[in-house]
Design a protein around this motif. Structure first.
Motif, short mmCIF file in Angstrom:
data_model
loop_
_atom_site.label_atom_id
_atom_site.label_comp_id
_atom_site.label_asym_id
_atom_site.label_seq_id
_atom_site.Cartn_x
_atom_site.Cartn_y
_atom_site.Cartn_z
N ASN A 1 -2.35 -15.81 -8.81
CA ASN A 1 -1.46 -15.76 -7.87
C ASN A 1 -1.71 -15.36 -6.33
OD1 ASN A 1 0.46 -16.05 -10.21
ND2 ASN A 1 0.72 -13.89 -10.46
N ILE A 2 -2.78 -14.63 -6.51
CA ILE A 2 -3.55 -14.06 -5.03
C ILE A 2 -4.02 -15.56 -4.36
CG2 ILE A 2 -5.48 -12.93 -3.99
CD1 ILE A 2 -4.87 -10.74 -5.85
N THR B 1 -10.17 -17.91 -1.22
CA THR B 1 -9.14 -18.10 -2.31
C THR B 1 -8.73 -19.49 -2.37
OG1 THR B 1 -7.78 -17.31 -0.29
CG2 THR B 1 -8.32 -15.72 -1.99
N GLY B 2 -8.98 -20.40 -0.92
CA GLY B 2 -8.59 -21.59 -0.94
C GLY B 2 -9.31 -22.24 -1.87
N LYS B 3 -10.50 -22.24 -2.28
CA LYS B 3 -11.25 -23.04 -3.07
C LYS B 3 -11.17 -22.56 -4.70
CE LYS B 3 -14.38 -24.16 0.61
NZ LYS B 3 -15.83 -24.06 1.10
N ALA B 4 -10.56 -21.25 -4.94
CA ALA B 4 -10.77 -20.65 -6.43
C ALA B 4 -9.62 -20.94 -7.23
CB ALA B 4 -10.98 -19.35 -6.04
N GLY B 5 -8.45 -21.99 -6.78
CA GLY B 5 -7.29 -22.11 -7.53
C GLY B 5 -7.86 -22.69 -8.85
N PRO C 1 -6.93 -19.09 3.89
CA PRO C 1 -7.95 -19.46 3.24
C PRO C 1 -8.84 -18.37 2.40
CG PRO C 1 -8.61 -19.47 5.46
CD PRO C 1 -7.22 -18.86 5.21
N SER C 2 -8.82 -17.03 2.81
CA SER C 2 -9.86 -16.25 2.33
C SER C 2 -9.06 -14.83 2.54
CB SER C 2 -11.13 -16.43 2.95
OG SER C 2 -11.06 -15.79 4.50
N VAL C 3 -9.75 -13.71 1.46
CA VAL C 3 -9.32 -12.46 1.62
C VAL C 3 -10.69 -11.56 1.47
CG1 VAL C 3 -6.99 -12.68 0.50
CG2 VAL C 3 -8.96 -12.20 -0.79
#
Length: 510
Positions: free
Chosen positions: A436-437, A486-490, A443-445
């Motif tokens: 969900n995050i 996070t943009g590449k980890a889905g 694109p990142s956290v």
């Protein structure tokens, strides 16, 4: 008009040939010859005999008809035809009464009723008693058939009882020729009743002073002694009530029962209390789970075979359940939890609130919605206000609503030993929250954000969790902090979440 010729004349231009003597027919031919038509006369004219000795068949005899029959064209009935029988009204009423609906008997079919009626009325007609029998008081054929059945059953039972009780008597058999002609002895005497001389010769023992008799008695005594020494004692009959143990040993290895328990190998309650104190001291000192689990299972077995159900039994199961939770043995914990539920239902005192909260968390872990709903339905209003149960209900509500922020706050503030149960399913919930995050923050956290939201103790633990899921390429070093892409980890965490929710441990499932 066609001319006709007599039997002695010949038709014009038709030659009549005689049969040669060599082809004369035998006196009894195998077939009847048909003469050739010699003219166009009427068929009623008899033809000339083709050969000597031929006798034409006699003409068919026409039945004589009376004047009435010749006029009407109908043949008269033969003299042998039976006249119509005039049945009495009482017989007709008897037959009608037999087939009335209220006289119907399911055990007697219609075919038997018709046969019985035919037999009864036919016998009365032959005996000449058809007009003298009182048919109004005559039993119906259903009653007659049932009475005959009962009589046949009684007769068969009497025959079987007499045949079983009667013993065969040799004198009842018929003498056969070889019994009277045998000069030695009869077959009966040779088989069943030997002669007095033979009986006395076989019954008389050998002289006591003979060497053979002494050796025989010696062998007999030796065989009896060996048989008694090697024969295993017969087990005592099982008692209907619970046994009372007499064993005084504190520590005993657990063995699965394959036979009725023996009191000498079962520890009574006062010995089991001493064993519990000893095991608690050894657990604090050594923490040897395999030994402690074996000893607790042995204690539970002794309590079960003696049917001991009291507060001491509750304490044994509660302590074993806590130790199994601490070591992650979900199977042993579930066995203890099942027994505790039945013991609490008996009204025995214990930590029922604590273990009801554990039960809710256990059903969340195993994804057993049916068991979870049953447990929630059994809770009272007062129990729902208890801290442990209230916490477990909030955990269930946060997961149902997808509120992972509140879930991990509850995870960090779990009462009693509920955190051990939540540790069993927190990994899959972290994967679901991370998916969900990844959808919400692009694109990142910061890695610190992941640590606080997912309930990790440090950034190192959060980074290790991502690396364990093969996401080391998603971590980048920034100027002041570590960044999670996070943009590449889905796709990576979506597949990991599906695998985590597919594997649910149901060992010892209730």
């Amino acid at each position: 008009m066609v001319p006709s010729w007599s039997t002695t004349q010949q038709a014009p231009s038709v030659a009549q040939h005689s049969v040669p003597a060599s082809y004369a027919y035998p006196p009894n031919p195998a077939f009847i010859p048909v003469p050739v038509r010699q003219g166009f006369g009427q068929y009623g004219v008899a033809p000339t005999a083709p050969y000597a000795g031929y006798v034409p068949p006699p003409p068919p005899v026409q039945p004589q008809m009376s004047a009435a029959s010749s006029v009407n064209g109908a043949s008269p009935a033969p003299d042998q035809a039976k006249g119509k029988i005039d049945w009495p009204d009482s017989v007709r009423n008897y037959v009608q009464r037999s087939f009335l609906p209220h006289n119907d008997d399911p055990s007697v079919p219609r075919s038997e009723i018709e046969a019985k009626l035919k037999n009864t009325i036919g016998s009365a007609k032959e005996n000449g008693t058809m007009y003298t029998i009182d048919w109004d008081s005559m039993p119906l054929p259903q009653s007659l058939i049932k009475a005959e059945r009962e009589a046949s059953l009684k007769h068969a039972s009497s025959l079987s009882s007499t045949s079983l009780s009667k013993k065969p008597n040799p004198s009842d058999f018929v003498d056969t020729p070889w019994r009277s002609t045998n000069l030695r002895s009869s077959l009966e005497d040779r088989i069943t009743r030997p002669s007095p001389e033979k009986r006395s010769a076989t019954d008389d023992p050998l002289p006591r002073s003979s060497k053979f008799q002494k050796e025989a008695n010696k062998r007999k005594r030796r065989f009896e002694n060996e048989y008694k020494s090697f024969r295993s004692p017969s087990p005592p009959p099982p008692s209907s009530g619970p046994i009372v143990g007499t064993c005084e040993v504190l520590e005993k290895k657990y063995l699965r029962l394959t036979a009725p328990p023996v009191p000498s190998k079962v520890r009574p309650e006062h010995v089991l209390r001493q064993t519990l104190d000893l095991l608690k001291k050894k657990w604090r000192k050594e923490s040897n789970y395999s030994y402690i689990c074996d000893q607790f299972k042995s204690m539970r077995q002794d309590l079960t075979v003696q049917r001991i159900k009291n507060e001491f039994t509750v304490s044994v199961y509660e302590i074993h359940a806590r130790i199994a939770l601490e070591k992650g043995d979900i199977g042993e914990y579930n066995q203890c939890q099942t027994q505790l539920r039945s013991l609490y239902a008996l009204g025995l005192k214990g930590n029922a609130i604590e273990f009801k909260a554990y039960r809710i968390l256990y059903f969340i872990h195993t994804a057993n919605r049916t068991g979870l709903n049953d447990t929630l339905a059994d809770l009272t209003a007062a129990e729902k206000e208890e801290r442990a149960i209230k916490h477990a209900l909030e955990v269930r509500s946060s997961l149902a609503l997808g509120n992972y922020h509140k879930f991990f706050q509850l995870y960090l503030d779990t009462p009693n030993m509920g955190a051990y149960l939540m540790d069993m399913f927190v990994v899959r919930e972290r994967l679901a929250a991370l998916c969900n995050i990844c959808k919400a923050y692009k694109p990142s956290v910061k890695l610190r954000f992941i640590t606080e939201e997912l309930g990790f103790e440090s950034d190192a633990d959060a980074a290790q969790f991502i690396i364990d899921q093969k996401g080391q390429h998603l971590l980048e070093d920034g100027a002041e902090h570590i960044v999670f892409l996070t943009g590449k980890a889905g796709s990576l965490f979506e597949s990991a979440r599906s695998d985590a929710f597919r594997k649910v441990d149901i060992k010892g499932q209730i």
